[in-house]
Write an enzyme that holds these catalytic residues in place. Structure first.
Site, PDB file in Angstrom:
ATOM      1  N   LYS A 117      48.024  37.303  58.232  1.00  0.00           N
ATOM      2  CA  LYS A 117      49.250  38.281  57.660  1.00  0.00           C
ATOM      3  C   LYS A 117      50.261  37.216  57.451  1.00  0.00           C
ATOM      4  O   LYS A 117      51.120  37.408  56.414  1.00  0.00           O
ATOM      5  CB  LYS A 117      49.654  39.138  58.746  1.00  0.00           C
ATOM      6  N   LYS A 149      36.774  40.812  54.853  1.00  0.00           N
ATOM      7  CA  LYS A 149      36.642  42.259  55.072  1.00  0.00           C
ATOM      8  C   LYS A 149      37.504  43.040  53.971  1.00  0.00           C
ATOM      9  O   LYS A 149      38.297  42.585  53.371  1.00  0.00           O
ATOM     10  CB  LYS A 149      37.123  42.519  56.482  1.00  0.00           C
ATOM     11  N   LYS A 208      43.667  46.839  53.209  1.00  0.00           N
ATOM     12  CA  LYS A 208      44.531  47.630  52.454  1.00  0.00           C
ATOM     13  C   LYS A 208      45.385  46.420  51.588  1.00  0.00           C
ATOM     14  O   LYS A 208      45.653  46.832  50.615  1.00  0.00           O
ATOM     15  CB  LYS A 208      45.420  48.194  53.279  1.00  0.00           C
TER      16      LYS A 208
END
Ligand code: TYM
Length: 330
Positions: A115, A197, A200
């Site tokens: 992130k 993966k 969003k």
């Protein structure tokens, strides 16, 4: 006397539309095991602000997510559904846990590394401490099981480690929770890059199937999905793109692997993509219909979430008073 049901706790962020990964890795399993367990499901809006959010939109997305969870089959008679920020004890316990988690262990969290790469302009302390708040969510409720996708496993390990550390110091306070990770669907991959993966935050919209995509969008996205040049359809993990499509097909059609391999014997990739898209469209049509009805019923959503928060707060405030006492906070 009937045996007491084990308690399940899980959470989901209200950041954007729910996708097929969220559904197959988590929500579908929450819905299916509602009878078996005592369930607490949390919309983790405090986790959401670790990345920049528009305040007005975040409130809307929080309610939209509640509507979606109910549309998917979360039953407020069987499960507590609530918003994280409505129960202050989550943030309070996260602070205490922060004081027990070694920097070294927190620094190893792969999701933080991921992130912070994606949010290089906003690497804040909340993003780093994200797993402490998640541990607080889980430990506040004497949780037995945490049903999640594979990407959350490391956070649950950390939760267990901090609980153990706490228990060693203050005698047993916390139950040690276990991750419930489905055998299939725990890691649904991006449609454009099956090495990654489905996420969003993916910048390519055709990588993700949102639960609210229209039939045309779903067909178009699967049509563009990445496969390979082998032209062979079987559950072969080496063929990552094909394997991902077959897994989605299996999870939504409930057919066995053998039947699916027979069905696709001598079938081309174009046809495979069409049939997967068809199954997705049919599966989510009633959920979408429910969602659009519920989304209009803001008062109803408000009442479910308020009732959920009241029930959650009752458990959390009792637990928190015991924990606070342990560490000597007044
Ligand atoms: P979140 O909101 O990112 O995702 C919600 C759930 O969806 C699963 N998931 C996937 N499963 C399979 N394939 C994928 N591609 C995929 N992408 C997401 C996630 O594993 C998750 O189960 N940190 C959590 C929210 C959280 C939480 C908690 C979970 C906060 N506190 C306490 C459990 C217990 C998260 O970011 O989920």
């Amino acid at each position: 006397m009937p045996l007491e049901k084990k308690r399940v706790f899980s959470g989901i962020q209200p950041t954007g539309n729910i996708h097929l990964g969220n559904y197959l890795g988590a929500i579908k399993n929450w819905v299916q095991s509602q009878e078996q367990y005592e369930n607490i499901f949390c919309i983790v809006n405090a986790h959401a602000i670790t990345t920049k959010q528009d305040p007005h939109l975040l409130k809307q997305m929080t309610y939209n997510l509640a509507a979606m969870l109910l549309a998917c089959g979360i039953d407020p008679k069987k499960s507590i559904l609530f918003i994280q920020s409505e129960v202050n004890e989550h943030a309070c316990l996260a602070w205490i846990l922060d004081c027990f988690i070694p920097m070294g262990e927190m620094s190893r969290m792969t999701q933080f590394k991921d992130k912070s790469q994606k949010n290089a302009h906003n690497i804040n302390v909340g993003l780093f401490n994200y797993p402490a708040l998640m541990a607080a969510d889980i430990l506040l409720y004497d949780t037995d099981y945490v049903p999640v996708g594979e990407d959350q496993q490391q956070h649950i390990e950390l939760t267990r480690n901090v609980a153990l550390k706490f228990n060693t110091e203050y005698k047993t306070v916390f139950k040690l929770p276990e991750a419930l990770i489905p055998k299939q669907g725990a890691r649904i991959m991006s449609l454009s890059d099956p090495e990654k993966k489905m996420s969003k935050s993916d910048t390519k919209p055709h990588s993700i199937i949102s639960l609210l995509d229209s039939p045309d969008e779903i067909f178009a996205k699967f049509k563009r999905s990445t496969t390979d040049s082998l032209n062979s359809i079987s559950f072969n993990k080496e063929q990552k793109g094909v394997y991902n499509l077959l897994s989605i097909y299996q999870l939504l059609s409930q057919k066995t692997k053998e039947d699916i391999e027979k069905e696709f014997f001598n079938v081309g990739y174009g046809e495979l993509k069409k049939r997967v898209a068809q199954v997705v469209v049919e599966y989510f049509a009633p959920i979408q219909e429910n969602y659009y009805k519920l989304q209009k019923e803001q008062d109803y959503l408000h009442s479910i979430l308020t009732e959920g928060a009241n029930k959650a707060r009752e458990i959390a405030s009792h637990r928190y008073s015991i924990i606070k006492e342990c560490v000597g906070l007044l």
